[in-house]
Design a protein around this motif. Structure first.
Motif, short mmCIF file in Angstrom:
data_model
loop_
_atom_site.label_atom_id
_atom_site.label_comp_id
_atom_site.label_asym_id
_atom_site.label_seq_id
_atom_site.Cartn_x
_atom_site.Cartn_y
_atom_site.Cartn_z
N GLY A 1 -4.25 -0.51 10.85
CA GLY A 1 -3.34 -1.50 10.89
C GLY A 1 -3.90 -2.84 11.53
O GLY A 1 -3.39 -3.64 11.41
N LYS A 2 -5.25 -2.68 12.23
CA LYS A 2 -5.76 -4.17 12.85
C LYS A 2 -6.03 -4.82 11.46
O LYS A 2 -6.75 -4.63 10.81
N GLY A 3 -5.56 -6.10 12.11
CA GLY A 3 -5.73 -7.08 10.87
C GLY A 3 -4.39 -7.50 10.07
O GLY A 3 -4.46 -8.48 9.16
N LEU A 4 -3.47 -6.87 10.45
CA LEU A 4 -1.80 -6.79 9.76
C LEU A 4 -1.43 -8.02 10.09
O LEU A 4 -1.34 -8.36 11.36
N PRO A 5 -0.82 -9.01 9.30
CA PRO A 5 -0.56 -10.28 9.82
C PRO A 5 1.08 -10.22 10.28
O PRO A 5 1.58 -9.14 9.70
N PRO A 6 1.71 -11.03 11.07
CA PRO A 6 2.99 -10.98 11.13
C PRO A 6 3.80 -11.17 9.68
O PRO A 6 3.53 -11.73 8.70
N ASN B 1 -11.12 -14.22 6.75
CA ASN B 1 -11.04 -12.94 7.54
C ASN B 1 -9.76 -12.39 7.25
O ASN B 1 -8.99 -12.23 8.22
N ILE B 2 -9.33 -11.79 6.26
CA ILE B 2 -8.21 -11.36 5.97
C ILE B 2 -8.00 -9.78 5.91
O ILE B 2 -7.07 -9.13 5.28
N ASP B 3 -9.24 -8.99 6.06
CA ASP B 3 -9.00 -7.57 5.98
C ASP B 3 -8.45 -6.77 6.84
O ASP B 3 -7.94 -7.39 7.97
N VAL B 4 -7.92 -6.00 6.44
CA VAL B 4 -6.98 -5.07 6.98
C VAL B 4 -7.40 -3.38 7.29
O VAL B 4 -7.79 -3.00 6.20
N ARG B 5 -7.49 -3.25 8.33
CA ARG B 5 -8.18 -1.65 8.71
C ARG B 5 -7.19 -0.61 8.42
O ARG B 5 -5.84 -1.01 8.44
N THR C 1 -2.01 1.22 4.61
CA THR C 1 -2.50 -0.30 4.99
C THR C 1 -3.65 -0.73 3.81
O THR C 1 -3.65 -1.93 3.61
N THR C 2 -4.24 0.44 3.25
CA THR C 2 -5.19 -0.19 2.04
C THR C 2 -4.25 -0.57 0.89
O THR C 2 -4.75 -1.69 0.22
N LEU C 3 -3.04 -0.26 0.64
CA LEU C 3 -2.29 -1.14 -0.34
C LEU C 3 -2.12 -2.35 0.14
O LEU C 3 -2.08 -3.18 -0.62
N PHE C 4 -1.64 -2.78 1.20
CA PHE C 4 -1.34 -4.15 1.73
C PHE C 4 -2.57 -4.85 1.61
O PHE C 4 -2.62 -5.97 1.02
N ASP C 5 -3.74 -4.47 2.10
CA ASP C 5 -4.95 -5.19 1.97
C ASP C 5 -5.37 -5.24 0.42
O ASP C 5 -5.89 -6.43 0.32
#
Length: 178
Positions: free
Chosen positions: A48-53, A41-45, A109-113
């Motif tokens: 920013g919801k789902g971004l890890p520390p 479950n690593i998706d990022v919206r 955030t799409t780039l990060f995801d």
């Protein structure tokens, strides 16, 4: 197979399996644990919801991109075997638009995801979260969206206003919805 044979085959199966039969239980696989589900479950919206520390700097990202991404994307994101990551500003309405992270993508955030789940191509999901923040920072810096001394993290990444943020939204032309 002809239709009459298909009907006969279906009838034979229905005759073998009683209507009140217990569901079959297969002997392969297992019920995933909470930890296994969390790992997938690593998706990022977009929000920013789902971004890890974690965090990463532009400088760190430059080094990581040179080591892991440059063979496909070039040392400055100019594109080699794979897509360009940089440039293309003002070309989206052209006959041959240049769609890059900077010119086309609406959310940072799409780039990060995407980097987190799919890159590098030969070893997806092998980068740490700090490395993904760093690569994202460097790519955004190459596009002039972040300064060279920027550090990205879960708090500031969703706040970045990408140049094409509103490029996927058009006003509703219907007069009855205004």
């Amino acid at each position: 197979m002809r239709f009459d044979r298909l009907v006969l085959a279906a009838a034979a199966v229905m005759a073998i399996v009683p209507a009140n039969a217990e569901p079959r239980h297969y002997t392969f696989g297992h019920t995933p644990t909470e930890a296994e589900i969390a790992a997938e479950n690593i998706d990022v919206r977009a929000d920013g919801k789902g971004l890890p520390p974690g965090q990463g700097s532009v400088t760190q990202g430059r080094d990581i991109l040179a080591q892991t991404c440059a063979p496909c994307h070039g040392d400055k994101g100019q594109g080699l075997l794979s897509d360009r990551l940089v440039g293309g500003f003002g070309t989206l309405k052209d006959h041959n638009p240049v769609r890059t992270v900077g010119s086309y993508w609406p959310y940072a955030t799409t780039l990060f995801d995407y980097v987190r789940r799919a890159m590098p191509f030969n070893a997806p999901q092998s980068l740490t979260d700090d490395q993904v923040y760093a690569v994202s920072a460097y790519v955004l810096s190459l596009n002039g969206i972040l300064p060279d001394d920027a550090v990205l993290n879960a708090a500031n990444l969703p706040k970045i206003a990408m140049p094409n943020r509103n490029g996927f939204i058009s006003p509703d032309p219907r007069p009855d919805v205004r």
